[in-house]
Write an enzyme that holds these catalytic residues in place. Structure first.
Site, mmCIF file in Angstrom:
data_model
loop_
_atom_site.group_PDB
_atom_site.id
_atom_site.type_symbol
_atom_site.label_atom_id
_atom_site.label_comp_id
_atom_site.label_asym_id
_atom_site.label_seq_id
_atom_site.Cartn_x
_atom_site.Cartn_y
_atom_site.Cartn_z
ATOM 1 N N ASP A 160 43.367 32.959 38.610
ATOM 2 C CA ASP A 160 43.084 34.051 39.553
ATOM 3 C C ASP A 160 43.323 35.384 38.858
ATOM 4 O O ASP A 160 44.434 35.896 38.870
ATOM 5 C CB ASP A 160 43.972 33.920 40.792
ATOM 6 C CG ASP A 160 43.717 35.056 41.781
ATOM 7 O OD1 ASP A 160 42.671 35.720 41.676
ATOM 8 O OD2 ASP A 160 44.573 35.286 42.657
ATOM 9 N N TRP A 206 44.987 33.287 51.914
ATOM 10 C CA TRP A 206 45.737 34.491 51.548
ATOM 11 C C TRP A 206 45.125 35.657 52.317
ATOM 12 O O TRP A 206 43.909 35.839 52.323
ATOM 13 C CB TRP A 206 45.668 34.804 50.052
ATOM 14 C CG TRP A 206 46.193 36.187 49.787
ATOM 15 C CD1 TRP A 206 47.491 36.567 49.810
ATOM 16 C CD2 TRP A 206 45.424 37.378 49.550
ATOM 17 N NE1 TRP A 206 47.580 37.920 49.588
ATOM 18 C CE2 TRP A 206 46.328 38.437 49.428
ATOM 19 C CE3 TRP A 206 44.051 37.633 49.438
ATOM 20 C CZ2 TRP A 206 45.926 39.754 49.207
ATOM 21 C CZ3 TRP A 206 43.633 38.932 49.208
ATOM 22 C CH2 TRP A 206 44.579 39.987 49.084
ATOM 23 N N HIS A 212 48.230 29.863 41.454
ATOM 24 C CA HIS A 212 47.254 30.798 40.922
ATOM 25 C C HIS A 212 47.861 31.344 39.644
ATOM 26 O O HIS A 212 48.913 31.988 39.693
ATOM 27 C CB HIS A 212 47.021 31.970 41.884
ATOM 28 C CG HIS A 212 45.955 31.698 42.891
ATOM 29 N ND1 HIS A 212 45.552 32.632 43.817
ATOM 30 C CD2 HIS A 212 45.173 30.607 43.089
ATOM 31 C CE1 HIS A 212 44.588 32.125 44.550
ATOM 32 N NE2 HIS A 212 44.340 30.897 44.140
ATOM 33 N N ASP A 240 51.330 32.449 43.330
ATOM 34 C CA ASP A 240 50.541 33.235 42.373
ATOM 35 C C ASP A 240 51.567 34.003 41.549
ATOM 36 O O ASP A 240 52.401 34.726 42.110
ATOM 37 C CB ASP A 240 49.617 34.169 43.165
ATOM 38 C CG ASP A 240 48.783 35.084 42.295
ATOM 39 O OD1 ASP A 240 49.344 35.707 41.371
ATOM 40 O OD2 ASP A 240 47.571 35.232 42.563
ATOM 41 N N GLU A 281 49.309 31.224 50.555
ATOM 42 C CA GLU A 281 49.639 31.999 49.348
ATOM 43 C C GLU A 281 50.429 33.244 49.747
ATOM 44 O O GLU A 281 49.968 34.060 50.534
ATOM 45 C CB GLU A 281 48.361 32.424 48.610
ATOM 46 C CG GLU A 281 48.652 33.250 47.351
ATOM 47 C CD GLU A 281 47.395 33.718 46.610
ATOM 48 O OE1 GLU A 281 46.286 33.621 47.172
ATOM 49 O OE2 GLU A 281 47.536 34.203 45.470
ATOM 50 N N ASP A 329 50.737 43.557 40.224
ATOM 51 C CA ASP A 329 49.837 42.403 40.312
ATOM 52 C C ASP A 329 48.452 42.831 39.837
ATOM 53 O O ASP A 329 47.492 42.861 40.597
ATOM 54 C CB ASP A 329 49.810 41.925 41.776
ATOM 55 C CG ASP A 329 48.907 40.727 41.979
ATOM 56 O OD1 ASP A 329 48.771 39.922 41.038
ATOM 57 O OD2 ASP A 329 48.359 40.595 43.084
ATOM 58 N N LYS A 369 52.815 36.825 48.977
ATOM 59 C CA LYS A 369 52.701 38.010 48.122
ATOM 60 C C LYS A 369 53.820 38.979 48.446
ATOM 61 O O LYS A 369 54.282 39.047 49.584
ATOM 62 C CB LYS A 369 51.339 38.664 48.367
ATOM 63 C CG LYS A 369 51.014 39.757 47.371
ATOM 64 C CD LYS A 369 49.516 40.028 47.329
ATOM 65 C CE LYS A 369 49.234 41.204 46.427
ATOM 66 N NZ LYS A 369 47.814 41.417 46.216
ATOM 67 N N ASP A 403 46.350 41.471 37.856
ATOM 68 C CA ASP A 403 45.351 40.412 37.692
ATOM 69 C C ASP A 403 44.575 40.519 36.396
ATOM 70 O O ASP A 403 43.345 40.524 36.390
ATOM 71 C CB ASP A 403 44.414 40.372 38.911
ATOM 72 C CG ASP A 403 45.074 39.701 40.101
ATOM 73 O OD1 ASP A 403 45.492 38.543 39.963
ATOM 74 O OD2 ASP A 403 45.207 40.345 41.164
ATOM 75 N N HIS A 416 52.627 37.640 42.169
ATOM 76 C CA HIS A 416 53.048 38.015 43.524
ATOM 77 C C HIS A 416 54.544 38.062 43.758
ATOM 78 O O HIS A 416 55.007 37.863 44.878
ATOM 79 C CB HIS A 416 52.414 37.060 44.541
ATOM 80 C CG HIS A 416 50.942 37.248 44.652
ATOM 81 N ND1 HIS A 416 50.185 36.637 45.631
ATOM 82 C CD2 HIS A 416 50.085 38.007 43.938
ATOM 83 C CE1 HIS A 416 48.918 36.991 45.492
ATOM 84 N NE2 HIS A 416 48.823 37.815 44.468
HETATM 85 C C1 RNT Z 1 45.470 38.515 45.910
HETATM 86 C C2 RNT Z 1 45.582 37.050 45.782
HETATM 87 C C3 RNT Z 1 44.333 36.268 46.065
HETATM 88 C C4 RNT Z 1 43.089 36.899 45.498
HETATM 89 C C5 RNT Z 1 41.866 36.039 45.552
HETATM 90 C C6 RNT Z 1 40.621 36.833 45.339
HETATM 91 O O1 RNT Z 1 46.549 39.184 45.436
HETATM 92 O O2 RNT Z 1 46.054 36.712 44.518
HETATM 93 O O3 RNT Z 1 44.497 34.961 45.652
HETATM 94 O O4 RNT Z 1 43.294 37.288 44.176
HETATM 95 O O5 RNT Z 1 41.846 35.327 46.709
HETATM 96 ZN ZN ZN Z 2 46.085 34.645 44.016
#
Ligand code: RNT
Ligand code: ZN
Length: 418
Positions: free
Chosen positions: A325, A183, A285, A258, A224, A293, A226, A295, A261
């Site tokens: 994640d 990513w 993720h 993810d 990955e 996002d 986004k 997290d 994303h």
């Molecule tokens: C970022 C992605 C990625 C990171 C990690 C730290 O938006 O989700 O996967 O969170 O690699």
């Molecule tokens: Zn991620």
């Protein structure tokens, strides 16, 4: 109600709770090392901000500052979660010491910089996934793999290739497959003049990275995608379409989704079956985005449950690599880790306890009335009893019993960190 009574209630629906418990015990879930230190790692100046469009917020005390502290915190997590933990490292967590020659930049990383992590995993019987780190580094210009500056792009390609070698090392040493997730937060804050140039360079860079030899049965590179990041609002090079098309273009790269994303009304639970209709494997993720996002810690919420139901229903427990994640710096970080991991386990267990064949039959018969009634009634089944039995059989604390241990750890260990 006891486990025996709850088991009988599920049995009446044709669900074998013992089988569900035993199945879940064997499903690896990757634990992301980066929750413990706010995604800082050990290879760059820890006072510099995160880049690449990701952000941690909060300054709760007790962040792990060294490999020893991070490993101690991970041990706490492992002690408090049921299920099969797998480690998940970022390249920025390389451990440099006198024995291995000290610091090197990311393009020069070698397996020896992860030897201590291998020892850590071996002692605990864990596999390990890996991630090249294309952010929070002076060579982000701010682009990396899609940079028009050839020197920048080369540096990051070399980093990616080094990470393929390290992933192969992790898989060989630990005897479990290594998922290597690529990513990069490459993109632009404002409307670009050229959208295809960066995407073509990104493709070339991925091709160059994956030209490094690796065993396709042991190392699983992923792309990955986004939709946007902070400061990267208008254009992301590795968009959803780019990543799906890239993975589809080769037999040695899979899609990683993810759930933070995508646009807020899109759900990853609906995308899993679309990918698995074509691909043998995919990766996830699991996170929780609140408005963006952000997290945040994974909860036992509707979308987490729906994602897990889809994994189970699609026969995906052996096909979907599951990783967590998220990174919350506003609460106790070990508690954040444990809460999210336990919630994902809960969601997987509850998915394994659904009478999927019966529900599918109702759908196929067009009996949507009964389907709705059953789906709703399943929500008040005695799931808590089965969860407690699962925790007992894994030898891990029940709900209500683990948080006091976090409080003691915070008082005795984390509070003493500067
Ligand atoms: C970022 C992605 C990625 C990171 C990690 C730290 O938006 O989700 O996967 O969170 O690699
Ligand atoms: Zn991620």
């Amino acid at each position: 109600m006891s486990y025996i009574e709850a088991k009988a209630k599920y049995a009446a629906l044709g669900v074998d709770t013992d089988a569900a418990i035993e199945r879940l015990k064997t499903v690896p879930v990757a634990l992301h090392c980066w929750q413990g230190d706010d995604v800082r790692g050990f290879d760059t100046d820890p006072t510099k901000p995160l880049t690449g469009g990701i952000q941690t917020t909060g300054n709760y005390p007790g962040r792990a500052r060294t490999p020893e502290e991070l490993m101690a915190d991970i041990d706490q997590v492992i002690a408090l979660v049921p299920g099969q933990v797998k480690m998940n490292l970022h390249a920025s967590y390389a451990i440099f010491d006198e024995e291995n020659g000290g610091w090197v930049d990311r393009d020069k990383l070698e397996p020896k910089h992860f030897k201590k992590w291998v020892d850590f995993c071996k002692e605990r019987g864990l596999g390990c996934d890996f991630n090249p780190t294309f952010f929070s580094h002076p060579m982000c210009d701010p682009l990396t793999l899609s940079s028009p500056n050839e020197e920048t792009r080369r540096f990051w390609v070399e980093h990616g290739k080094a990470c393929v070698r390290i992933s192969q090392y992790l898989a060989d040493e630990l005897g479990q497959p290594c998922v290597m997730n690529i990513w990069a937060g490459d993109g632009y804050k404002d409307i670009p003049a050229d959208r295809i140039g960066p995407r073509l360079r990104y493709k070339q860079s991925f091709d160059e990275i994956l030209s490094e030899p690796f065993d396709k049965t042991k190392v699983y590179p992923c792309a990955e995608s986004k939709v946007f990041g902070i400061g990267v609002e208008s254009y992301t090079v590795g968009s959803a379409e780019w990543c799906l098309k890239y993975a589809a273009s080769r037999d040695d790269c899979i899609s990683l989704m993810d759930n933070g994303h995508y646009h807020p009304t899109e759900v990853v639970s609906d995308k899993i079956s679309a990918v698995l209709a074509f691909d043998k494997k995919m990766a996830l993720h699991v996170t929780r985005g609140v408005r963006w996002d952000s997290d945040q810690v994974v909860l036992f919420d509707d979308e987490t449950k729906e994602i897990c139901k889809e994994i189970v229903r699609c026969g995906g427990l052996d096909r979907v690599f599951i990783a967590l994640d998220y990174f919350d710096a506003s609460i106790n970080r070990v508690s954040a880790w444990v809460t999210g991991f336990r919630n994902l386990q809960k969601a997987l267990l509850s998915a394994l306890l659904e009478p999927h064949a019966l529900l599918t039959q109702l759908q196929n018969e067009g009996n949507f009335t009964k389907l709705m009634v059953m789906q709703e009634e399943l929500k008040t089944m005695p799931f808590g009893e089965i969860w407690e039995e699962y925790c007992r059989r894994c030898g891990k604390p029940l709900d209500g019993r683990w948080f006091p241990m976090i409080e003691a750890y915070e008082r005795d260990v984390q509070a003493k960190r500067g």
